[in-house]
Design an enzyme around this catalytic site. Structure first.
Site, short mmCIF file in Angstrom:
data_model
loop_
_atom_site.label_atom_id
_atom_site.label_comp_id
_atom_site.label_asym_id
_atom_site.label_seq_id
_atom_site.Cartn_x
_atom_site.Cartn_y
_atom_site.Cartn_z
N CYS A 239 41.84 36.38 44.32
CA CYS A 239 42.97 35.92 43.51
C CYS A 239 44.11 36.94 43.57
O CYS A 239 44.72 37.11 44.61
CB CYS A 239 42.51 35.62 42.08
SG CYS A 239 43.72 34.65 41.14
N HIS B 193 37.97 32.03 42.74
CA HIS B 193 37.09 33.05 42.16
C HIS B 193 35.61 32.76 42.47
O HIS B 193 34.91 32.18 41.64
CB HIS B 193 37.29 33.12 40.65
CG HIS B 193 38.53 33.84 40.25
ND1 HIS B 193 38.56 35.18 39.95
CD2 HIS B 193 39.81 33.40 40.09
CE1 HIS B 193 39.78 35.54 39.61
NE2 HIS B 193 40.57 34.48 39.70
N GLU C 297 33.17 34.80 42.44
CA GLU C 297 32.27 35.53 41.54
C GLU C 297 31.94 34.70 40.29
O GLU C 297 30.86 34.85 39.71
CB GLU C 297 32.88 36.88 41.15
CG GLU C 297 33.92 36.87 40.06
CD GLU C 297 35.28 36.34 40.48
OE1 GLU C 297 36.17 36.26 39.60
OE2 GLU C 297 35.45 36.00 41.66
#
Length: 241
Positions: A113, A215, A217
């Site tokens: 990001c 994202h 994660e």
């Protein structure tokens, strides 16, 4: 011995109810978990002086840059628009120095990001300060309040790219941003876009610098295929340049 991956920390700018000062450097646990699952040893790098970047990079085998505030527009030669939200030039300057030091040392970099955006600025590119006003974006690129692990729009990858290799031609991702890459920096190429043509992935010409706008994660626990991004990055750290 496990490869060490430095994670550049975020910086708490404003005091909170728990922390009465802003002297707090931190990183969200999901980044750490993704790197650990990939078999690496995460090392959180506190916000520091740009002149110390080479020393920080000398102690790790790769660099991960996380999400967070927008990148300060004056760093790529533009005056901020009204749509620009919070920025942190101290973080920007330190991370830019880290990126340049990692590139000089031949160590891989993964940007997520904001991390992808600051990579682009570090390598001479620029950003859309607001993708809706400046790039004509039509999709919802900030899905809040939808839960962060839920994919909400699609991206399409380019042929022979690292993202195509590990995740295929087209897949759904989450989204939390309003800035985006405009002109790619030196030796960077775009490897994924959303349907409204917002840049969603990059790769350097030598393949050592990679980035995504979404994202992984946040999604990896419920959508395990996104762990492949951390696994791929870990493999890059295994190769000395």
């Amino acid at each position: 011995m496990m490869k060490k991956i430095g994670i550049a920390s975020n910086h708490l700018i404003h005091p909170t109810e728990r922390f009465g000062t802003n002297f707090v450097d931190y990183i969200q646990r999901d980044y750490v978990t993704g790197l650990r699952q990939a078999g690496t040893l995460p090392i959180v790098l506190p916000l520091g002086d740009p002149k110390d970047a080479e020393d920080y990079i000398s102690g790790v085998d790769g660099l991960l840059l996380s999400g967070g505030q927008g990148v300060t527009p004056i760093l790529y030669g533009e005056e901020p628009l009204a749509e620009v939200a919070e920025t942190d030039i101290y973080r920007d300057q330190f991370e830019i120095a880290l990126i340049k030091a990692a590139q000089k040392a031949g160590k891989p970099v993964l940007g997520i990001c904001r991390g992808m955006q600051v990579i682009n600025v570090a390598l001479g590119g620029n950003l859309y300060q607001d993708i809706y006003q400046q790039a004509g974006a039509t999709e919802k690129h900030n899905q809040y309040p939808t839960s962060w692990e839920i994919p909400t729009h699609h991206v399409t990858t380019t042929d022979d790219s690292w993202l195509r290799e590990i995740l295929g031609k087209r897949f759904a991702v989450n989204s939390f941003h309003h800035q985006g890459i405009h002109e790619p920096g030196s030796q960077l190429k775009v490897v994924a876009k959303s349907d409204d043509q917002v840049v969603e992935g990059i790769e350097s010409s030598d393949g050592r610098i990679i980035g995504v706008e979404f994202h992984p994660e946040m999604m990896r626990a419920t959508h395990p295929e996104f762990q492949k991004i951390f696994d791929y990055f870990a493999k890059l750290a295994q190769v000395d340049k």
